[in-house]
Design an enzyme around this catalytic site. Structure first.
Site, PDB file in Angstrom:
ATOM      1  N   ASP A  44     100.313  21.444  21.420  1.00 51.04           N
ATOM      2  CA  ASP A  44     100.806  20.640  20.325  1.00 51.04           C
ATOM      3  C   ASP A  44     100.622  19.040  20.724  1.00 51.04           C
ATOM      4  O   ASP A  44      99.949  18.153  19.953  1.00 51.04           O
ATOM      5  CB  ASP A  44     102.226  20.584  19.897  1.00 51.04           C
ATOM      6  CG  ASP A  44     102.196  22.117  19.253  1.00 51.04           C
ATOM      7  OD1 ASP A  44     101.312  22.475  18.680  1.00 51.04           O
ATOM      8  OD2 ASP A  44     103.361  22.515  19.177  1.00 51.04           O
ATOM      9  N   SER A  89     106.198  55.877  20.195  1.00 50.07           N
ATOM     10  CA  SER A  89     106.940  55.225  21.448  1.00 50.07           C
ATOM     11  C   SER A  89     107.934  56.239  21.607  1.00 50.07           C
ATOM     12  O   SER A  89     108.306  57.198  21.197  1.00 50.07           O
ATOM     13  CB  SER A  89     107.186  53.870  21.088  1.00 50.07           C
ATOM     14  OG  SER A  89     108.052  53.722  19.942  1.00 50.07           O
ATOM     15  N   GLU A 181      98.583  56.797  30.534  1.00 51.37           N
ATOM     16  CA  GLU A 181      98.762  55.516  30.968  1.00 51.37           C
ATOM     17  C   GLU A 181      97.510  54.943  31.682  1.00 51.37           C
ATOM     18  O   GLU A 181      97.090  55.448  32.924  1.00 51.37           O
ATOM     19  CB  GLU A 181     100.262  55.381  31.513  1.00 51.37           C
ATOM     20  CG  GLU A 181     100.641  53.950  31.340  1.00 51.37           C
ATOM     21  CD  GLU A 181     101.379  53.953  29.740  1.00 51.37           C
ATOM     22  OE1 GLU A 181     101.160  54.751  29.003  1.00 51.37           O
ATOM     23  OE2 GLU A 181     102.190  52.867  29.668  1.00 51.37           O
ATOM     24  N   TYR A 233      99.729  61.978  30.756  1.00 52.74           N
ATOM     25  CA  TYR A 233     101.235  62.699  30.559  1.00 52.74           C
ATOM     26  C   TYR A 233     101.406  63.428  29.066  1.00 52.74           C
ATOM     27  O   TYR A 233     102.716  64.020  29.074  1.00 52.74           O
ATOM     28  CB  TYR A 233     102.352  61.726  30.771  1.00 52.74           C
ATOM     29  CG  TYR A 233     102.099  60.297  30.153  1.00 52.74           C
ATOM     30  CD1 TYR A 233     102.099  60.449  28.808  1.00 52.74           C
ATOM     31  CD2 TYR A 233     101.930  59.358  30.746  1.00 52.74           C
ATOM     32  CE1 TYR A 233     102.036  59.148  28.047  1.00 52.74           C
ATOM     33  CE2 TYR A 233     101.545  58.177  30.122  1.00 52.74           C
ATOM     34  CZ  TYR A 233     101.757  58.147  28.736  1.00 52.74           C
ATOM     35  OH  TYR A 233     101.509  56.934  27.952  1.00 52.74           O
ATOM     36  N   CYS A 444     120.343  29.371   6.802  1.00 56.70           N
ATOM     37  CA  CYS A 444     119.895  28.223   5.828  1.00 56.70           C
ATOM     38  C   CYS A 444     119.584  28.687   4.286  1.00 56.70           C
ATOM     39  O   CYS A 444     119.094  29.886   4.122  1.00 56.70           O
ATOM     40  CB  CYS A 444     118.389  27.830   6.294  1.00 56.70           C
ATOM     41  SG  CYS A 444     117.476  26.781   5.166  1.00 56.70           S
TER      42      CYS A 444
HETATM   43  S1  IVH Z   1     105.474  60.299  26.804  1.00 55.63           S
HETATM   44  C1  IVH Z   1     105.632  60.951  21.993  1.00 55.63           C
HETATM   45  N1  IVH Z   1     105.638  59.821  29.465  1.00 55.63           N
HETATM   46  O1  IVH Z   1     105.876  54.669  27.569  1.00 55.63           O
HETATM   47  C2  IVH Z   1     105.774  60.401  23.541  1.00 55.63           C
HETATM   48  N2  IVH Z   1     105.187  57.895  27.802  1.00 55.63           N
HETATM   49  O2  IVH Z   1     107.893  53.463  25.317  1.00 55.63           O
HETATM   50  C3  IVH Z   1     104.524  60.096  24.197  1.00 55.63           C
HETATM   51  N3  IVH Z   1     104.808  55.763  28.960  1.00 55.63           N
HETATM   52  O3  IVH Z   1     103.976  54.245  24.494  1.00 55.63           O
HETATM   53  C4  IVH Z   1     104.923  59.017  25.385  1.00 55.63           C
HETATM   54  N4  IVH Z   1     105.032  56.450  30.984  1.00 55.63           N
HETATM   55  O4  IVH Z   1     102.845  54.332  26.551  1.00 55.63           O
HETATM   56  C5  IVH Z   1     105.429  59.098  27.930  1.00 55.63           C
HETATM   57  N5  IVH Z   1     105.585  59.475  31.624  1.00 55.63           N
HETATM   58  C6  IVH Z   1     105.296  58.985  30.377  1.00 55.63           C
HETATM   59  C7  IVH Z   1     105.074  57.835  30.086  1.00 55.63           C
HETATM   60  C8  IVH Z   1     104.878  57.124  28.683  1.00 55.63           C
HETATM   61  C9  IVH Z   1     104.516  55.456  30.259  1.00 55.63           C
HETATM   62  C10 IVH Z   1     104.709  54.646  27.876  1.00 55.63           C
HETATM   63  C11 IVH Z   1     103.763  55.219  26.608  1.00 55.63           C
HETATM   64  C12 IVH Z   1     104.485  55.083  25.446  1.00 55.63           C
HETATM   65  C13 IVH Z   1     105.381  54.110  25.766  1.00 55.63           C
HETATM   66  C14 IVH Z   1     106.835  54.288  25.093  1.00 55.63           C
END
Ligand code: IVH
Length: 703
Positions: A44, A89, A181, A233, A444
């Site tokens: 800015d 997630s 990952e 994973y 507000c």
């Molecule tokens: S399982 C349906 N396992 O964490 C569940 N996720 O906060 C699928 N992540 O989007 C995720 N290590 O990017 C799983 N050992 C692991 C993981 C993992 C990292 C990340 C992944 C996910 C995020 C959720």
């Protein structure tokens, strides 16, 4: 810096050229490379300086003057990939109690006794970014980032450069999506940053940013030069099961040639989970890559299937996060920001400090009470110590969440520090800022006349999960708003007709050529067709989040049905009101907020102008073709013996039924277990079909 009045023409010309270059680079870094290299304040300041010089020397204004610029054109970018199976997630656990509750919730849902065996897997949560790899007949055909979970970016060429990712696999199912990952090791991260420094390029803040920045390169040769790694994973679409357990599936992925984390193991119950968590935490510092917690998953895949998902997270998994990281620094100012619902949020400006590898210079102070030493229930926190500008404060950061101020060191308080006076006037529009009884937040009352609320509403409208218009992000919205081009959502959709003629006005701004301006208009047109759930979320009505919007959209199906229901529910009583609060996840507060928004004439008019521009898609439950209960309203009452109420409800919803809490003329089926009372009586009076649990199971299992 020289005063503008004392600049010579040559100096002014040279400085304008420098400013155009610096601001152009900053725009590109922000919009195209996801790597802002200037603070907002610095950006800015440069823009103001540029405007001052131009005002003094109007003839020297450049063709590519930054004053005329609306951000930078979006990066040409990656094509989009719709995930066949959504990339979800995880919900979080922060302590042992949360882990016990996770186990108890699962047992309750499955109807398992406390002593019954229930095995989990536990594995490190890798701090990188998730990637979905699609193999067809053993060949890697596509790699996609998570994106918003439903649609990600196609980064296939880049993924092919990663050594850990096999390009061909043998004896795999015909269709196999492997998820995991992408991350960067500490050693590789240090070496990359040394190279960045040597080349005069900006170093990355942490390994995760480095991994994300490296994977999202448009030129895959750049990705090839970046040492990325991958742990598998999970999986998405598969044509044949990998195994019958989670651990079996991970072993299978490993046998197929994927790196899987060696700290993955099975655990029988919460105490073994927590013990493994502690083992992993002890090794955290020496692993050589960042992890931010431990993920627990139900091991038996048929139980995972029964447990299913909430709107964005599986019921069968949780991330047990490591404790937050702390650091001490000086609080230099408290600023007040006004959000889209008018909430005045205090923001701490800090002397920059590194907390867990990230430089922090802003933190939330939550609200007025938090600053004065009270929590949301009015109870004393920090032993009642208030927070003052000038204080020495403890900053706390856990994972991705916004840093917080946890504590104050009174021994380091400057003598002249005074208690913070929270404003009672909106700093943006000078309307009154009032605090209703029971509300921790001061708001507000300016509504749409408050520029901060209007602009925040617009930013929310174009955000992910809402309209998500490519090329129209927060920066561009701010610019369009300050130019008066867009003041409410409907204006976005009339932009082409108002300013598109010959595209003159837009394409004359730096960063926008004919192509990018046309792309923006096309991207806007593409979103005229919008699912009901996204529209509801985009309206930014207080308390109505993404998950609730999905459920509400599924319940009403179409815009006319929803709109009519809101009109009927204005009295906050009667069948339409009962129906609304009967929607799963909608409570009194949210329902009232929805009804009020539709009853408020100005807000309503603005919504009508918007809707006139759109083609709203009906919300339907997925894959319910052939389901005998699709579209039917079902009520459960009495005791269920074969499954918990929650499981019965989730299953019915998966099959396309609407589950309601109360019997009305709209009810199609009442499922009555032993002990059913008034609901069964009412259903009989109304002549509604009533089934016992077995009758219900026979009906849905026959499907
Ligand atoms: S399982 C349906 N396992 O964490 C569940 N996720 O906060 C699928 N992540 O989007 C995720 N290590 O990017 C799983 N050992 C692991 C993981 C993992 C990292 C990340 C992944 C996910 C995020 C959720």
């Amino acid at each position: 810096m020289k005063d503008v009045n004392s600049l010579s023409e040559a100096e002014a010309r040279a400085e304008l050229a420098e400013l155009a270059a610096a601001l152009g680079a900053a725009n590109r870094a922000y919009h195209q490379q996801d790597a802002p290299d200037l603070t907002d304040a610095e950006y800015d300041r440069l823009k103001r300086r540029n405007a001052e010089i131009e005002a003094q020397f109007p003839d020297l204004k450049r063709d590519d003057s930054p004053t005329e610029q609306v951000g930078a054109a979006p990066a040409e970018g990656f094509s989009k990939v719709r995930h066949v199976v959504a990339m979800l997630s995880l919900s979080n656990a922060f302590d042992v109690e949360d882990v016990n509750e996770f186990d108890a919730r699962i047992r309750k849902y499955l109807g398992l006794h406390t002593e019954a065996d229930l095995t989990y897997t536990a594995e490190p949560k890798i701090d990188g970014l998730s990637l979905s790899l699609r193999y067809e007949n053993g060949v890697l055909v596509q790699a996609a980032t998570r994106g918003d979970g439903a649609v990600g970016e196609n980064v296939t060429a880049n993924a092919r450069t990663i050594n850990d990712i096999p390009k061909n696999i043998e004896s795999a199912p015909d269709v196999l999506e492997v998820r995991g990952e992408v991350y960067m090791s500490h050693a590789d991260f240090e070496a990359l940053n040394t190279r960045q420094n040597e080349r005069g390029a900006k170093p990355f803040a942490n390994p995760r940013n480095a991994a994300a920045g490296s994977l999202r390169q448009l030129d895959s040769e750049i990705t090839r030069g970046r040492p990325l790694r991958f742990f598998a994973y999970a999986w998405g679409e598969i044509s044949a099961p990998l195994a019958v357990t989670q651990i079996g599936a991970i072993e299978r992925l490993n046998a197929l040639g994927f790196a899987t984390n060696p700290l993955t193991q099975t655990c029988d119950g919460p105490s073994e989970l927590v013990a493994h968590y502690q083992t992993i935490e002890e090794q955290r510092a020496t692993l050589g890559y960042d992890i931010d917690g431990v993920v627990y998953k139900v091991n038996d895949l048929s139980l995972q299937e029964r447990l299913g998902f909430r709107s964005t997270t599986p019921r069968w998994a949780i991330a047990h996060k490591f404790a937050a990281e702390l650091a001490w620094t000086r609080l230099t100012a408290i600023d007040i920001q006004v959000g889209r619902t008018g909430a005045l949020s205090p923001v701490a400006r800090l002397h920059p400090v590194t907390v867990g590898g990230v430089v922090v210079s802003n933190a939330t102070l939550h609200n007025e009470d938090y600053i004065s030493g009270l929590d949301s229930k009015g109870e004393v926190i920090r032993d009642g110590k208030d927070i003052r500008v000038g204080d020495w404060v403890q900053v706390y950061r856990a994972g991705d969440v916004i840093p917080k101020i946890a504590d104050v060191d009174l021994t380091k308080r400057p003598d002249d520090a005074v208690p913070f006076a929270f404003p009672h006037i909106c700093p943006e529009c000078q309307s009154e800022a009032v605090r209703e009884t029971g509300d921790a937040v001061r708001r507000c009352v300016g509504g749409l006349i408050c520029p901060a609320q209007a602009v925040e509403k617009l930013k929310h409208f174009v955000a992910r999960g809402a309209f998500d218009i490519e090329g129209l992000g927060a920066k561009q919205v701010e610019q369009f708003y300050s130019d008066g081009w867009i003041t409410e959502p409907a204006d976005i959709f009339t932009l082409r007709s108002r300013y598109g003629e010959g595209l003159q006005q837009l394409k004359n701004r730096e960063g926008w050529g004919e192509k990018s301006a046309t792309n923006l208009f096309d991207a806007i047109d593409e979103k005229r067709k919008i699912p009901l759930s996204r529209l509801l979320f985009a309206l930014g009505i207080r308390h109505v989040g993404e998950a609730a919007s999905n459920l509400i959209a599924l319940h009403y199906g179409t815009w006319p049905a929803f709109e009519a229901a809101m009109a009927e529910a204005t009295g906050l009583e009667g069948p339409a009101w009962d129906d609304l609060i009967g929607v799963d996840g909608v409570g009194q507060v949210m329902a009232q907020s929805l009804v009020n928004a539709f009853a408020e004439p100005r807000e309503r008019a603005s919504i009508d102008r918007l809707v006139a521009q759109l083609d709203i898609e009906e919300s339907k439950r997925a894959d319910t073709a052939g389901s005998p209960v699709a579209g039917k309203t079902v009520v459960f009452t009495g005791t269920l013996e074969k499954m918990s109420r929650a499981e019965a409800k989730a299953r019915a919803e998966r099959m396309g039924a609407k589950v309601s809490g109360s019997v009305s003329a709209k009810t199609d089926i009442l499922v009555a277990g032993p002990g059913a009372g008034s609901k069964a009586k009412k259903a009989a009076e109304l002549g509604i079909e009533t089934l016992d649990e077995d009758g219900w199971l026979a009906l849905i299992d026959g499907a």
